[in-house]
Design a protein around this motif. Structure first.
Motif, short mmCIF file in Angstrom:
data_model
loop_
_atom_site.label_atom_id
_atom_site.label_comp_id
_atom_site.label_asym_id
_atom_site.label_seq_id
_atom_site.Cartn_x
_atom_site.Cartn_y
_atom_site.Cartn_z
N TYR A 57 1.04 14.14 -16.21
CA TYR A 57 1.09 12.82 -16.82
C TYR A 57 -0.13 12.53 -17.68
O TYR A 57 -0.14 11.55 -18.44
CB TYR A 57 1.22 11.75 -15.74
CG TYR A 57 2.42 11.92 -14.84
CD1 TYR A 57 3.71 11.72 -15.32
CD2 TYR A 57 2.27 12.33 -13.52
CE1 TYR A 57 4.82 11.90 -14.51
CE2 TYR A 57 3.37 12.51 -12.70
CZ TYR A 57 4.64 12.30 -13.20
OH TYR A 57 5.73 12.48 -12.39
N PHE A 58 -1.17 13.36 -17.56
CA PHE A 58 -2.41 13.14 -18.30
C PHE A 58 -2.88 14.46 -18.89
O PHE A 58 -3.91 15.01 -18.51
CB PHE A 58 -3.47 12.54 -17.37
CG PHE A 58 -3.09 11.20 -16.82
CD1 PHE A 58 -3.33 10.04 -17.55
CD2 PHE A 58 -2.48 11.09 -15.57
CE1 PHE A 58 -2.97 8.80 -17.05
CE2 PHE A 58 -2.11 9.86 -15.06
CZ PHE A 58 -2.35 8.70 -15.81
N THR A 91 -1.02 -0.41 -19.41
CA THR A 91 -0.85 0.79 -20.23
C THR A 91 -0.95 2.05 -19.38
O THR A 91 -0.22 3.03 -19.59
CB THR A 91 -1.89 0.82 -21.36
OG1 THR A 91 -1.69 -0.34 -22.20
CG2 THR A 91 -1.78 2.08 -22.19
N LEU A 92 -1.84 2.04 -18.40
CA LEU A 92 -1.97 3.19 -17.50
C LEU A 92 -0.67 3.46 -16.76
O LEU A 92 -0.23 4.62 -16.64
CB LEU A 92 -3.10 2.94 -16.50
CG LEU A 92 -3.33 4.03 -15.45
CD1 LEU A 92 -3.93 5.27 -16.10
CD2 LEU A 92 -4.23 3.53 -14.33
N GLN A 94 2.32 3.05 -17.64
CA GLN A 94 3.35 3.61 -18.49
C GLN A 94 3.30 5.14 -18.54
O GLN A 94 4.29 5.79 -18.92
CB GLN A 94 3.23 3.07 -19.90
CG GLN A 94 3.46 1.58 -20.02
CD GLN A 94 3.21 1.06 -21.43
OE1 GLN A 94 3.37 1.80 -22.41
NE2 GLN A 94 2.81 -0.18 -21.55
N ARG A 95 2.18 5.72 -18.14
CA ARG A 95 2.02 7.17 -18.23
C ARG A 95 2.87 7.92 -17.20
O ARG A 95 3.11 9.12 -17.35
CB ARG A 95 0.54 7.55 -18.06
CG ARG A 95 -0.34 6.98 -19.15
CD ARG A 95 -0.03 7.63 -20.49
NE ARG A 95 -0.48 8.99 -20.53
CZ ARG A 95 -1.72 9.35 -20.85
NH1 ARG A 95 -2.63 8.45 -21.16
NH2 ARG A 95 -2.05 10.62 -20.85
N HIS A 97 5.89 8.85 -16.49
CA HIS A 97 7.15 8.85 -17.25
C HIS A 97 7.75 10.25 -17.19
O HIS A 97 7.02 11.25 -17.22
CB HIS A 97 6.86 8.45 -18.70
CG HIS A 97 8.08 8.06 -19.48
ND1 HIS A 97 8.95 8.99 -20.01
CD2 HIS A 97 8.58 6.84 -19.80
CE1 HIS A 97 9.93 8.36 -20.64
NE2 HIS A 97 9.73 7.06 -20.52
N ILE A 103 4.91 10.98 -22.78
CA ILE A 103 3.56 11.10 -22.20
C ILE A 103 2.56 11.51 -23.27
O ILE A 103 1.48 10.94 -23.37
CB ILE A 103 3.58 12.12 -21.04
CG1 ILE A 103 4.36 11.55 -19.85
CG2 ILE A 103 2.16 12.48 -20.62
CD1 ILE A 103 4.63 12.56 -18.75
N ARG A 104 2.93 12.50 -24.09
CA ARG A 104 2.00 12.97 -25.12
C ARG A 104 1.75 11.88 -26.16
O ARG A 104 0.62 11.71 -26.63
CB ARG A 104 2.57 14.22 -25.78
CG ARG A 104 1.73 14.77 -26.92
CD ARG A 104 0.29 15.01 -26.53
NE ARG A 104 0.11 16.17 -25.67
CZ ARG A 104 -1.05 16.57 -25.21
NH1 ARG A 104 -2.17 15.87 -25.50
NH2 ARG A 104 -1.15 17.63 -24.42
N LEU A 106 1.79 8.65 -25.66
CA LEU A 106 0.89 7.67 -25.03
C LEU A 106 -0.53 8.22 -24.92
O LEU A 106 -1.50 7.48 -25.08
CB LEU A 106 1.43 7.27 -23.66
CG LEU A 106 2.70 6.41 -23.65
CD1 LEU A 106 3.27 6.31 -22.24
CD2 LEU A 106 2.42 5.02 -24.20
N ALA A 107 -0.64 9.51 -24.63
CA ALA A 107 -1.96 10.13 -24.53
C ALA A 107 -2.68 10.09 -25.87
O ALA A 107 -3.90 9.88 -25.93
CB ALA A 107 -1.84 11.56 -24.04
N ALA A 112 -6.62 8.38 -21.70
CA ALA A 112 -7.23 7.94 -20.45
C ALA A 112 -8.61 8.57 -20.29
O ALA A 112 -8.95 9.53 -20.97
CB ALA A 112 -6.34 8.31 -19.26
#
Length: 360
Positions: A57-58, A91-92, A94-95, A97, A103-104, A106-107, A112
């Motif tokens: 996710y990150f 916003t955190l 939402q990751r 997913h 995910i990418r 949002l990253a 983060a």
């Protein structure tokens, strides 16, 4: 992965206290996703409190760990997103997913960071039995040359400064202070640290209930507040019901059960909870609509925008209040504050991704 401390490891936890204790090490209480990060060369694991790995996710954090952390280490920290100098929990969330493309995206849009506050192992040395004072000193050394996405948490042993942080940092999205004895050993899963959090109360409309998943009765109540346009907005849930009262509460509220078509949230206006169902023990129910006729007082620690960040705690019924009187104007917004200035954080370029060299 061949480390002196191997996954999974439960993070060390904190118990709640009413005030900041004297004579300890103090840190801001960051509100994000707690994780223990294991790095052994190219192998990286971000372990969550639930045991589910978080690295998928990150992806920017996993890449950053390989770039910025010592080649073999285990560190404890909190994943957060900072938006306009403020902790952005929405916003955190939402990751988490299922779609890698989402995910990418949002990253890239809101990368983060990991706020680091403890050290479990370095190279071939386990640090669990060392005092916190020793672990912190070694952690400072290890992260001295690190940049995004790793940020060493600010800390102090000055009780007055900790009190200032507690009072001021709510305006930047933080929700309290963590205090640690200097001689504290790392004890996985044990509540041996101390956390001090804000607690306030609010009067809310009870507009739904969720069944208790572990048995019969009510697990939580769904709460609403009226906005300036007279629309009932969903603001979160409250719990803390004793086992002996869950069934009685369900019986007490059963006359208020209604069809979703007759409920303010049935039209889908404003913020609403998940898909409703009528109470039926034979189904996997989400929530049960109730006519919004009752008011309860709840205790909460942080209002994130127009929702409670965490589960509120039921305090008492308020028969003296009308549902229409339960509005957002009962909240006093904390004074906004510049997080970087208040905590003496590093320059902005240390808190954003570094430009990467172009390929050949």
């Amino acid at each position: 992965m061949n480390l002196p401390v191997s996954p999974p490891v439960e993070p060390m936890l904190a118990r709640l206290a009413p005030s900041i204790p004297p004579g300890m090490h103090y840190e801001p209480k960051w509100d994000g996703f707690r994780c223990i990060i294991f790095r052994d060369g190219d192998e990286v694991v971000f372990g969550s409190r639930t045991g589910r790995p978080l690295e998928r996710y990150f992806p920017e954090l996993a890449d950053g760990a390989r770039r910025e952390l010592p080649a073999r280490c285990v560190i404890d920290g909190e994943i957060v997103v900072l938006t306009d100098g403020r902790v952005d929990f929405g916003t955190l969330q939402q990751r988490i997913h299922p779609a890698a493309s989402r995910i990418r995206a949002l990253a890239d849009a809101s990368p983060a960071v990991v706020v680091v506050f403890d050290l479990l192992a370095t190279a071939d040395t386990a640090m669990l039995t060392r005092t916190f004072h020793e672990r912190r000193a070694r952690l400072v050394e290890l992260l001295a040359g690190s940049g995004f996405p790793f940020l060493l948490t600010p800390a102090t042993d000055d009780h007055a400064r900790a009190a200032y942080w507690f009072a001021a940092l709510e305006g930047a999205g933080l929700d309290g202070i963590v205090a640690k004895p200097f001689d504290l050993r790392y004890q996985p899963g044990k509540r041996v640290m101390v956390k001090i959090k804000h607690e306030r109360t609010a009067d809310c409309v009870v507009a739904g209930m969720r069944p208790y998943r572990g048995g019969s009765g009510v697990g939580s109540l769904l709460l609403g507040l009226y906005d300036d346009a007279g629309v009932l907005q969903y603001v979160g849930v409250c719990g803390a019901f004793a086992a002996s009262s869950r069934t009685a509460l369900a019986t007490e509220l059963s006359p208020l059960v209604t069809e979703i078509t007759d409920h303010p949230w049935g039209a889908g206006h404003g913020r609403v909870p998940g898909t409703p169902n009528r109470w039926n023990s034979g189904e996997n129910l989400d929530w049960v609509p109730l006519r919004p006729e009752r008011v309860c007082e709840v205790a909460y620690d942080f209002l994130d925008g127009a929702r409670f960040r965490h589960t509120a705690q039921f305090r008492r019924w308020r028969p003296d209040r009308t549902p229409e009187s339960c509005r957002f104007d009962q909240f006093e917004a904390p004074e906004p504050i510049d997080l970087a200035a208040a905590l003496d954080l590093p320059p902005a370029d240390r808190c954003r991704p570094r430009p990467q060299p172009a390929g050949p």
